[in-house]
Design an enzyme around this catalytic site. Structure first.
Site, PDB file in Angstrom:
ATOM      1  N   CYS A  86      41.198  65.595  59.069  1.00  0.00           N
ATOM      2  CA  CYS A  86      42.070  64.423  59.185  1.00  0.00           C
ATOM      3  C   CYS A  86      42.786  64.405  60.542  1.00  0.00           C
ATOM      4  CB  CYS A  86      43.071  64.462  58.026  1.00  0.00           C
ATOM      5  SG  CYS A  86      44.467  63.344  58.178  1.00  0.00           S
ATOM      6  N   CYS A 145      46.550  64.079  60.408  1.00  0.00           N
ATOM      7  CA  CYS A 145      47.121  65.346  59.916  1.00  0.00           C
ATOM      8  C   CYS A 145      47.284  66.334  61.070  1.00  0.00           C
ATOM      9  CB  CYS A 145      46.221  65.970  58.850  1.00  0.00           C
ATOM     10  SG  CYS A 145      46.011  64.967  57.367  1.00  0.00           S
TER      11      CYS A 145
END
Length: 105
Positions: A30, A33
Site C-alpha cells: 500500500c 501506508c
C-alpha cells in the site's frame, strides 16, 4: 518505534492497555501506508510513555481488521479502555493524529 501487533497479541497490547492506543492498519503493498509510516514512527516517539503506537499488517492479521470494519488502508483507529474512540481513514497530516492523541492522554 511502533510495535508490530498480530491477531495473537492484539488483545493484550491494544484492548487491555491502560494508555490510549493508536493502531495503524496497513499493508506492505500500500503506497499511502508507506507514506504514513514515518509519521506513525514519529508519533511512537512523541507519545512514548503517554500512549501506545502499534501497526497491524492486514495481510497477515485479518481478524481484528475485519472485526473493526477496516475496508480501506491505511486506517488509524484510536482505542481507549479497549474501545474505539476515534478513526481516520487515509493519510492525514501528523497534526491530526497528534491532536487526537493529546485529547486522550
Amino acid at each position: 518505534m511502533a510495535i508490530e501487533v498480530t491477531d495473537a497479541t492484539f488483545l493484550d497490547v491494544v484492548l487491555k492497555s491502560e494508555k490510549p492506543v493508536l493502531v495503524d492498519f496497513w499493508a506492505a503493498w500500500c503506497g499511502p501506508c508507506r507514506m504514513l509510516a514515518p509519521t506513525v514512527e514519529e508519533l511512537s516517539t512523541d507519545f512514548e510513555g503517554k500512549a501506545v503506537v502499534v501497526k497491524v499488517d492486514v495481510d497477515a492479521n485479518q481478524e481484528f481488521a475485519a472485526k473493526y470494519g477496516v475496508r480501506n488502508i491505511p486506517t488509524i483507529l484510536i482505542f481507549k479502555g479497549g474501545e474505539v474512540v476515534d478513526k481516520q481513514v487515509g493519510v492525514a497530516p501528523k497534526a491530526t493524529y497528534t491532536e487526537k492523541l493529546e485529547a486522550l492522554v
